[in-house]
Scaffold this active site. Structure first.
Site, PDB file in Angstrom:
ATOM      1  N   LYS A 226       0.809  -1.219   0.000  1.00  0.00           N
ATOM      2  CA  LYS A 226       0.000   0.000   0.000  1.00  0.00           C
ATOM      3  C   LYS A 226       0.844   1.272   0.000  1.00  0.00           C
ATOM      4  O   LYS A 226       2.053   1.244   0.217  1.00  0.00           O
ATOM      5  CB  LYS A 226      -0.992  -0.028   1.166  1.00  0.00           C
ATOM      6  CG  LYS A 226      -2.089  -1.057   0.925  1.00  0.00           C
ATOM      7  CD  LYS A 226      -3.213  -1.023   1.934  1.00  0.00           C
ATOM      8  CE  LYS A 226      -4.322  -1.985   1.507  1.00  0.00           C
ATOM      9  NZ  LYS A 226      -5.438  -2.036   2.489  1.00  0.00           N
ATOM     10  N   ARG A 266      -3.498 -10.387   4.606  1.00  0.00           N
ATOM     11  CA  ARG A 266      -3.926 -10.438   3.204  1.00  0.00           C
ATOM     12  C   ARG A 266      -2.812  -9.822   2.364  1.00  0.00           C
ATOM     13  O   ARG A 266      -2.517  -8.634   2.489  1.00  0.00           O
ATOM     14  CB  ARG A 266      -5.230  -9.666   3.037  1.00  0.00           C
ATOM     15  CG  ARG A 266      -5.823  -9.692   1.637  1.00  0.00           C
ATOM     16  CD  ARG A 266      -7.138  -8.928   1.607  1.00  0.00           C
ATOM     17  NE  ARG A 266      -7.726  -8.937   0.270  1.00  0.00           N
ATOM     18  CZ  ARG A 266      -7.453  -8.059  -0.676  1.00  0.00           C
ATOM     19  NH1 ARG A 266      -6.586  -7.070  -0.430  1.00  0.00           N
ATOM     20  NH2 ARG A 266      -8.018  -8.141  -1.865  1.00  0.00           N
TER      21      ARG A 266
END
Length: 291
Positions: A226, A266
Site C-alpha cells: 500500500k 492479506r
C-alpha cells in the site's frame, strides 16, 4: 501473546492451523492498484490462484471490484462475471476461497460456488442486504472499518485518536451485525489499513495491534504494497517506491503482526509472508520446532 482464535465456520483444515493465516490476493479487475489487469482472463486467474495456494496461501481472496483510493464502483453484473468462473475453477482445484465483495448478491453466488469466507470491506454498510443474508448462512465474515466509498474516502481521514475511533466504530458495526442475527463468533475484524486513513494513521494502528486485539475478535491485516509503504521507502528525491518493490516491507509487517498473534494477513507475496510467519512463530516459541 497467544494466537487469536479462529472464527467459527472456518473449514476444518484451516481451523486446525495454529498460526497466522495467509490470504493470497487475486484481483480479477482492470484497475486494482498493484495487479490491475493481470488476471482478467479467468483461466489465467485460476492458474495464478493455484500458484498462490501452492506457494502457501491458506485462502485465495478473489475480488472483482477495485477498492483502491479513487476507484468508482463497478456494475454488479460485471463483478459477478469476473469472479464466478474464477471461484468455480479454484474450488474445483481444491483451493480454499474467500470472496472480496461489498454486495450480498455477489457473496451469495460465491458461497454457492464454494467460497468459504465473505470479506466485506464495507462491514455491511454498502449493501443493506448483506447482513440479513449472512445471518442465514454459516460462513465466517470479515468486517472492515469503513467510512465511505473509495472515491471519497481520502476526505474522511479525520480522527481524534485513530485507534480509539476505529475501535468505537467497529464496536458500532458489531452491534448492528449482531442485531441482524449474525453470530459474532463468525466475525473477523479488519481495521482497514489505507481506507480513510493517512500514513501516520496506518502506522499508529499497526503500533497498537495489541489494543485492537483486546476487542476479543480475530484480526485481519491488509497492508500489502500500500501507498504508506511506498512513501516510507521513497528515494532521496521523494519518489515513492514502486508498488511491485514493496513486498519486503509487507513481509516485515507480516512478521510483526504474526508475532502478536494476529489471525490473518492479506498479501500479494505469499511465500515471503509464509516465511515471515514461520520466523515469528519460532521467535514466540523460542524454538525452531513446531512441537
Amino acid at each position: 501473546m497467544s494466537q487469536m482464535p479462529h472464527p467459527h465456520g472456518l473449514p476444518a483444515v484451516l481451523a486446525a492451523l495454529d498460526r497466522t493465516l495467509v490470504l493470497g490476493i487475486l484481483n480479477v479487475t482492470p484497475d486494482s492498484f498493484a495487479d490491475g489487469g493481470l488476471w482478467l482472463d479467468p483461466a489465467h486467474a485460476v492458474a495464478h490462484g493455484i500458484r498462490l495456494h501452492r506457494a502457501g496461501a491458506d485462502i485465495v481472496d478473489v475480488g472483482g471490484e477495485s477498492t483502491r483510493p479513487g476507484a468508482t464502483r463497478v456494475d454488479a453484473d460485471e463483478e459477478v462475471n469476473r469472479i464466478a468462473p474464477v471461484i468455480a475453477g479454484l474450488v474445483a482445484a481444491g483451493v480454499p476461497v474467500s470472496i472480496d465483495t461489498m454486495r450480498a448478491d455477489v457473496a451469495r453466488l460465491a458461497v454457492a460456488e464454494g467460497a468459504c469466507i465473505v470479506n466485506d470491506v464495507s462491514g455491511g454498510l454498502a449493501d443493506q442486504e448483506m447482513l440479513p443474508w449472512l445471518a442465514a448462512v454459516s460462513v465466517p465474515y470479515i468486517a472492515m472499518h469503513w467510512r465511505g466509498p473509495s472515491d471519497v474516502m481520502g476526505s474522511l481521514a479525520q480522527y481524534d485518536d485513530v485507534v480509539t475511533d476505529v475501535i468505537e466504530e467497529l464496536d458500532d458495526r458489531l452491534a448492528v451485525i449482531k442485531n441482524a442475527g449474525v453470530d459474532l463468533s463468525r466475525v473477523v475484524l479488519d481495521p482497514g489499513i489505507g481506507f480513510a486513513k493517512d500514513a501516520d494513521h496506518n502506522w499508529r494502528i499497526l503500533q497498537q495491534l495489541n489494543v485492537l486485539q483486546e476487542c476479543g475478535y480475530p484480526l485481519l491485516i491488509g497492508a500489502s504494497r500500500k501507498r504508506f509503504l511506498g512513501a516510507l521507502l521513497a528515494d532521496t528525491s521523494g519518489v515513492p517506491r514502486p508498488t511491485q518493490f514493496r513486498d519486503y516491507a509487507t513481509d516485515a509487517i507480516t512478521a510483526l503482526a504474526a508475532a502478536q498473534g494476529v489471525w490473518g494477513v492479506r498479501v500479494h507475496d505469499v511465500l515471503g509472508s509464509r516465511d515471515a510467519i514461520a520466523v515469528a512463530a519460532a521467535w514466540r516459541r523460542g524454538s525452531g520446532s513446531s512441537e
